[in-house]
Design an enzyme around this catalytic site. Structure first.
Site, PDB file in Angstrom:
ATOM      1  N   TYR A  73       0.817  -1.196   0.000  1.00 44.21           N
ATOM      2  CA  TYR A  73       0.000   0.000   0.000  1.00 44.21           C
ATOM      3  C   TYR A  73       0.864   1.264   0.000  1.00 44.21           C
ATOM      4  CZ  TYR A  73      -2.862   3.870   1.474  1.00 44.21           C
ATOM      5  OH  TYR A  73      -3.450   5.100   1.524  1.00 44.21           O
ATOM      6  N   GLY A  86      -5.140   5.755  -0.457  1.00 42.76           N
ATOM      7  CA  GLY A  86      -6.503   5.827   0.040  1.00 42.76           C
ATOM      8  C   GLY A  86      -7.433   4.919  -0.729  1.00 42.76           C
ATOM      9  N   HIS A  95      -0.599  17.106  -2.472  1.00 45.58           N
ATOM     10  CA  HIS A  95      -1.136  17.515  -1.176  1.00 45.58           C
ATOM     11  C   HIS A  95      -0.712  18.930  -0.779  1.00 45.58           C
ATOM     12  CE1 HIS A  95      -1.979  13.168  -0.168  1.00 45.58           C
ATOM     13  NE2 HIS A  95      -3.020  13.765   0.389  1.00 45.58           N
ATOM     14  N   ASN A 107       2.440  10.701   6.427  1.00 51.82           N
ATOM     15  CA  ASN A 107       1.312   9.946   6.966  1.00 51.82           C
ATOM     16  C   ASN A 107       1.518   9.745   8.462  1.00 51.82           C
ATOM     17  OD1 ASN A 107      -0.011   6.590   6.478  1.00 51.82           O
ATOM     18  ND2 ASN A 107      -1.085   8.467   6.976  1.00 51.82           N
ATOM     19  N   ARG A 115     -11.636  31.178  47.399  1.00 51.05           N
ATOM     20  CA  ARG A 115     -11.587  30.019  48.290  1.00 51.05           C
ATOM     21  C   ARG A 115     -11.414  28.695  47.521  1.00 51.05           C
ATOM     22  NH1 ARG A 115     -16.678  28.174  51.141  1.00 51.05           N
ATOM     23  NH2 ARG A 115     -17.387  30.239  50.496  1.00 51.05           N
TER      24      ARG A 115
END
Length: 551
Positions: free
Chosen positions: A60, A67, A90, A202, A305
């Site tokens: 892959y 994808g 990208h 990635n 407080r």
């Protein structure tokens, strides 16, 4: 070379605090190398990849499309070009450019993830990345474009592009073409080998960079909130008995106990804060009467407080947040991963930044609570109905016949601004991790949004710093009016530092520059150091009570 300025990466031992410190020091001030064991493991994963390529196994993102296109296999001789195209398509980020500290943290975290040796990337590629870091060649990374799974693809492509000599970089503070910067520094641009593009982009490194810096800033803000609470107690003649160890030992959340102890330490030697025992000594006695209006409140309002209980939430959130981030930055977050020991190839989803998103959604909510706390304290300090005799809006006192009597409004506008910024911080606390969007042909059909959540945490930190700066300026004014010489040793030191940057407000004047200056004192840790807690002690998690004199 000291340990503080030399980091050795093996994919297992990097800490969020080390990343934040190195990112803010700057590349030239930190030497980063790979351990020999990491180099050996990386070579082994590359060898396994080459074996599988020779067998024409569909790998892959190496010999398949990306994808949803994973069903399309290509010949191994096309794998080099595929990796370059992956980076180029990208390069579509938008929005402002990430600041240098974020970019440095991203580079450091990405190098560490690849050093685990499960990503089939050559040590040479990571050496190139680290050479850019050390010589101050920083990719210009747009903030927007990542859904937090499949990792930070778009932002990290700008990192990968710089390494191959594409696009623009910031080189020693000047924007230049990446190729020219590499050549001037004698760095050979990378020719991406099969898998190296996907290995670089990635992963969760961009989200994690924002997250580790946000966590470091939140820890600084927790201390500032403790400091402001101590100063508020002094300004209001507040009752410090609510900080007594007995109270907090009976609800021993670690962060709450820490905060109460820190505020007690900051108050050591104070002649302004009071206690329940002191009030009992001064009180008017009933003397047989059935009712008596006390002349002092025996306990303070919640914003004073309950401060340790509120600040403690931030500290306890930081504990598990930093644990999660430690795991994140020491993980192999790309896909696929190569198992050298078993000669296996594994497809998975470690690029999913869900832990980053969830931790940042939680952290920003806790930190925004500090703005609410400080804004409520400020409202008490400036309001003559609640500030125990201080002038209204902390104006400098004047006699009624003074020509300027009634003309000045002191910190009235500052309190309005603090309320506005507080509202904006609280508005930002909506969770981002629930806004998953299906994308990329429904392959990425559920995503983390971790990067956006981490950026939001950064934004909330910035807003809280602004509220804190306004409050601290008001507190410095209040202590001058009350008699700062009676304040604790630590508070006097902090007050002196503030006064080096902001004069007492004797007449109405602009205060925006003063706010900016005090924001800088918070960001740099200068206020913390003035109070007695140094950078090394702070980084190691030591407390003020362990290092500061109780003078």
């Amino acid at each position: 070379m000291s340990a503080a300025s030399h980091l050795e990466l093996d994919g297992t031992g990097l800490t969020p605090r080390a990343v934040a410190a190195a990112a803010r020091r700057g590349g030239p001030d930190t030497r980063v190398t790979l351990t020999p064991a990491a180099v050996k493991q990386m070579h082994a994963s590359v060898d396994l990849k080459e074996t599988l390529l020779a067998q024409e196994v569909p790998i892959y993102a190496v010999t398949t499309g990306f994808g949803d296109s994973c069903v399309r296999q290509i010949a191994p001789d096309k794998a080099h070009e595929l990796q370059r195209n992956l980076v180029l398509y990208h390069l579509n980020g938008v929005g402002p450019t990430a600041v240098q500290a974020v970019t440095r943290a991203t580079m450091l975290i990405r190098a560490n993830a690849l050093a685990k040796g499960a990503s089939a990337i050559r040590p040479q590629a990571v050496h190139t990345l680290l050479a850019c870091l050390s010589r101050d060649i920083l990719p210009l990374i747009p903030e927007r474009g990542s859904v937090g799974a499949s990792g930070d693809l778009v932002p990290l492509c700008y990192l990968a592009a710089a390494l191959i000599g594409e696009g623009q970089v910031l080189h020693r503070g000047t924007e230049r073409p990446a190729l020219a910067a590499l050549r001037d520094e004698g760095i050979e641009p990378l020719r991406l080998a099969p898998k190296e593009g996907i290995a670089l982009i990635n992963g969760t490194s961009f989200a994690a960079a924002y997250a580790v810096l946000a966590a470091a800033d939140a820890r600084e803000l927790a201390f500032v909130a403790e400091l402001a609470t101590a100063m508020t107690l002094e300004a209001l003649h507040g009752n410090a008995s609510a900080l007594h160890p007995f109270v907090h030992d009976n609800k021993p959340h670690r962060g709450q106990v820490h905060s109460a102890r820190a505020i007690r330490t900051l108050l050591a030697g104070s002649r302004l804060a009071t206690s329940f025992d002191d009030i009992l000594v001064r009180r008017e006695k009933l003397a047989g009467r059935g009712y008596l209006q006390l002349n002092e409140r025996i306990q303070d309002k919640y914003s004073v407080r309950c401060a340790p209980q509120i600040i403690g939430i931030v500290r306890d959130t930081l504990d598990w947040t930093e644990s999660w981030l430690g795991t994140e930055i020491n993980s192999a977050t790309d896909n696929p991963l190569f198992d050298v020991d078993e000669a296996g190839l594994h497809l998975g989803g470690n690029f999913y930044a869900g832990h980053v998103g969830q931790s940042m959604d939680s952290l920003k909510t806790a930190v925004a609570g500090l703005a609410n706390l400080l804004d409520r304290q400020l409202a008490l300090v400036v309001d003559e109905k609640f500030n125990e005799g201080l002038p209204p809006n902390l104006v400098a006192p004047r006699s009624p016949d003074d020509p300027e009597a009634g003309l000045h409004h002191g910190f009235k506008g500052m309190q309005i601004a603090a309320s506005a910024v507080t509202a904006e911080a609280l508005k930002q606390t909506g969770p981002v991790s629930v806004f998953s969007r299906s994308t990329e042909a429904h392959n990425q059909d559920i995503v983390s949004m971790g990067t956006i959540s981490a950026r939001d945490a950064r934004t909330v930190n910035g807003l809280v710093r602004e509220v804190a700066a306004i409050h601290l300026l008001a507190l410095a004014q209040a202590l001058d009016l009350r008699g700062v010489e009676k304040a604790s040793h630590a508070v006097r030191a902090v007050h002196e530092l503030i006064r080096e940057h902001s004069a007492f407000v004797a007449h109405d004047r602009r205060l925006d520059h003063d706010i900016k200056a005090v924001i800088g004192l918070i960001e740099t840790g200068a206020l913390r150091r003035a109070a007695g807690l140094g950078d090394e002690d702070f980084a190691e998690g030591r407390e003020l009570a362990d290092v500061a004199p109780r003078g």
